[in-house]
Design a protein around this motif. Sequence first.
Motif, mmCIF file in Angstrom:
data_model
loop_
_atom_site.group_PDB
_atom_site.id
_atom_site.type_symbol
_atom_site.label_atom_id
_atom_site.label_comp_id
_atom_site.label_asym_id
_atom_site.label_seq_id
_atom_site.Cartn_x
_atom_site.Cartn_y
_atom_site.Cartn_z
ATOM 1 N N GLU A 117 0.813 -1.216 0.000
ATOM 2 C CA GLU A 117 0.000 0.000 0.000
ATOM 3 C C GLU A 117 0.844 1.262 0.000
ATOM 4 N N PHE A 118 2.170 1.095 -0.011
ATOM 5 C CA PHE A 118 3.044 2.245 0.207
ATOM 6 C C PHE A 118 2.936 3.308 -0.879
ATOM 7 N N PHE A 119 2.922 2.918 -2.138
ATOM 8 C CA PHE A 119 2.949 3.939 -3.188
ATOM 9 C C PHE A 119 1.652 4.743 -3.233
ATOM 10 N N ASP A 120 0.535 4.133 -2.872
ATOM 11 C CA ASP A 120 -0.710 4.899 -2.721
ATOM 12 C C ASP A 120 -0.578 5.871 -1.552
ATOM 13 N N TRP A 121 0.017 5.397 -0.463
ATOM 14 C CA TRP A 121 0.233 6.271 0.700
ATOM 15 C C TRP A 121 1.147 7.439 0.320
ATOM 16 N N LEU A 122 2.220 7.151 -0.412
ATOM 17 C CA LEU A 122 3.179 8.193 -0.779
ATOM 18 C C LEU A 122 2.536 9.237 -1.691
ATOM 19 N N ALA A 123 1.674 8.810 -2.589
ATOM 20 C CA ALA A 123 1.000 9.766 -3.473
ATOM 21 C C ALA A 123 0.206 10.785 -2.666
ATOM 22 N N GLU A 124 -0.311 10.362 -1.531
ATOM 23 C CA GLU A 124 -1.126 11.246 -0.693
ATOM 24 C C GLU A 124 -0.282 12.070 0.271
ATOM 25 N N HIS A 125 0.882 11.552 0.698
ATOM 26 C CA HIS A 125 1.650 12.190 1.767
ATOM 27 C C HIS A 125 3.036 12.676 1.351
ATOM 28 N N HIS A 126 3.369 12.644 0.076
ATOM 29 C CA HIS A 126 4.747 12.919 -0.344
ATOM 30 C C HIS A 126 5.241 14.302 0.066
ATOM 31 N N GLU A 127 4.348 15.271 0.193
ATOM 32 C CA GLU A 127 4.794 16.627 0.567
ATOM 33 C C GLU A 127 5.305 16.687 1.992
ATOM 34 N N GLU A 128 4.960 15.682 2.804
ATOM 35 C CA GLU A 128 5.418 15.636 4.191
ATOM 36 C C GLU A 128 6.708 14.829 4.355
ATOM 37 N N VAL A 129 7.130 14.121 3.316
ATOM 38 C CA VAL A 129 8.279 13.227 3.406
ATOM 39 C C VAL A 129 9.561 13.991 3.117
ATOM 40 N N GLU A 130 10.563 13.791 3.976
ATOM 41 C CA GLU A 130 11.854 14.459 3.830
ATOM 42 C C GLU A 130 12.901 13.553 3.207
ATOM 43 N N PHE A 131 12.834 12.230 3.490
ATOM 44 C CA PHE A 131 13.904 11.326 3.055
ATOM 45 C C PHE A 131 13.346 9.908 3.024
ATOM 46 N N ILE A 132 13.853 9.094 2.089
ATOM 47 C CA ILE A 132 13.459 7.687 2.012
ATOM 48 C C ILE A 132 14.695 6.793 2.083
ATOM 49 N N PHE A 133 14.668 5.858 3.035
ATOM 50 C CA PHE A 133 15.646 4.776 3.108
ATOM 51 C C PHE A 133 14.936 3.510 2.639
ATOM 52 N N HIS A 134 15.315 3.027 1.473
ATOM 53 C CA HIS A 134 14.681 1.828 0.927
ATOM 54 C C HIS A 134 15.585 0.636 1.206
ATOM 55 N N LEU A 135 15.362 -0.004 2.355
ATOM 56 C CA LEU A 135 16.188 -1.130 2.794
ATOM 57 C C LEU A 135 15.440 -2.455 2.714
ATOM 58 N N GLY A 136 14.185 -2.423 2.318
ATOM 59 C CA GLY A 136 13.405 -3.647 2.200
ATOM 60 C C GLY A 136 13.808 -4.445 0.974
ATOM 61 N N ALA A 137 13.931 -5.760 1.127
ATOM 62 C CA ALA A 137 14.302 -6.632 0.018
ATOM 63 C C ALA A 137 14.145 -8.082 0.449
ATOM 64 N N ARG A 138 14.073 -8.975 -0.523
ATOM 65 C CA ARG A 138 14.224 -10.393 -0.238
ATOM 66 C C ARG A 138 15.724 -10.670 -0.240
ATOM 67 N N THR A 139 16.257 -11.124 0.881
ATOM 68 C CA THR A 139 17.707 -11.241 1.049
ATOM 69 C C THR A 139 18.197 -12.683 1.140
ATOM 70 N N ASP A 140 17.340 -13.656 0.888
ATOM 71 C CA ASP A 140 17.725 -15.058 1.007
ATOM 72 C C ASP A 140 18.593 -15.451 -0.189
ATOM 73 N N THR A 141 19.873 -15.678 0.060
ATOM 74 C CA THR A 141 20.793 -15.999 -1.027
ATOM 75 C C THR A 141 20.608 -17.420 -1.546
ATOM 76 N N THR A 142 19.801 -18.242 -0.854
ATOM 77 C CA THR A 142 19.548 -19.600 -1.336
ATOM 78 C C THR A 142 18.267 -19.693 -2.159
ATOM 79 N N GLU A 143 17.472 -18.643 -2.152
ATOM 80 C CA GLU A 143 16.247 -18.597 -2.962
ATOM 81 C C GLU A 143 16.625 -18.607 -4.446
ATOM 82 N N GLN A 144 15.970 -19.458 -5.226
ATOM 83 C CA GLN A 144 16.310 -19.585 -6.648
ATOM 84 C C GLN A 144 15.242 -19.004 -7.579
ATOM 85 N N SER A 145 14.135 -18.528 -7.033
ATOM 86 C CA SER A 145 13.053 -18.001 -7.868
ATOM 87 C C SER A 145 13.373 -16.580 -8.323
ATOM 88 N N ARG A 146 13.691 -16.428 -9.597
ATOM 89 C CA ARG A 146 13.959 -15.099 -10.125
ATOM 90 C C ARG A 146 12.706 -14.234 -10.122
#
Length: 321
Positions: free
Chosen positions: A55-84
């Motif tokens: 739901e984040f991008f819908d939230w950002l469209a509504e609140h972007h004027e209040e946002v100062e900085f974005i740290f995008h640290l979310g990811a799938r980090t499992d190095t054994t996962e094989q599903s591209r």
Amino acid sequence: MIVVTGAAGFIASCLVTRLNAANFNDIVVVDNFAVERKLVNLKGKRLRAYVDRNEFFDWLAEHHEEVEFIFHLGARTDTTEQSREVFDLLNLNYSKQMWQACCQYQLPLVYASSAATYGSGTLGYSDDDVLLPLLRPLNPYGESKNDFDNWAVTQAEKPFFWAGLKFFNVYGPNEYHKGRMASVIFHAFEQIRNTSSMTLFRSHNPDYADGEQKRDFVYVKDVVEVCYFLMHHRQHSGIYNLGTGEARTFLDLTLNTFDALGRTADIHFKDTPEDIRDTYQYFTQADMSKLRSIGYDRPFTRLEDGIQDYVQNYLVPGAYM
């Protein structure tokens, strides 16, 4: 407001703690909050809002004027996962959407890349952009991170400030939930506490003796200091390594964990699991000159000191950062 994605995870939750310590309390945390085992990482934090990642991008469209900085640290980090497909969805395409939103709303962005992009290290560990198209990661996770790095640097439209951070082997508090993907220090602590011994992977490379495999281990407290620095120094966009610049052996790591627990070392070896044996990195060491060149001058924590702090102040008491 400051947005932190992957906020209930390891590195991002420690970043939230660092921001709170500097009196940044209007923090919007973004994650898949259905993964309940991670939620304890956010307990006691001062936060503005929780937003589901879908739901984040819908939230950002509504609140972007209040946002100062974005740290995008979310990811799938499992190095054994094989599903591209999984990595394309969560690491590549979601990051592209984040980048495009930051361009649209003129928001500064720091995002997580990875040392897994360097593959076997045959080209070294320089974060010079000219090497990006030549890198050959060893698994789909590393490929997804390298694909995004290459995509980002070729975009005509960029956020007014952006930085991609190639995390090396990060260890420290708040990784309790990571299971197999937790740091070797975490696994060493668990094994030593339960069995008074530690089993490491045997070397399958004739250039390295058992236990002499080397990695650049970087304490999570140093990682979040770099993130904090970049939030305040927005003059030099680019991709940066984030390690210590010093490779250390797994024996160094294990012996220091025994020492932090006051135990006599008892180390054994087993074959590296076949599902990761062919993609195992035997040596990583970050070239840190690029980050140093833009003014980051804090020393990085010595492995001995980081392990002592992590074990004594977090693992033994079961505490969180």
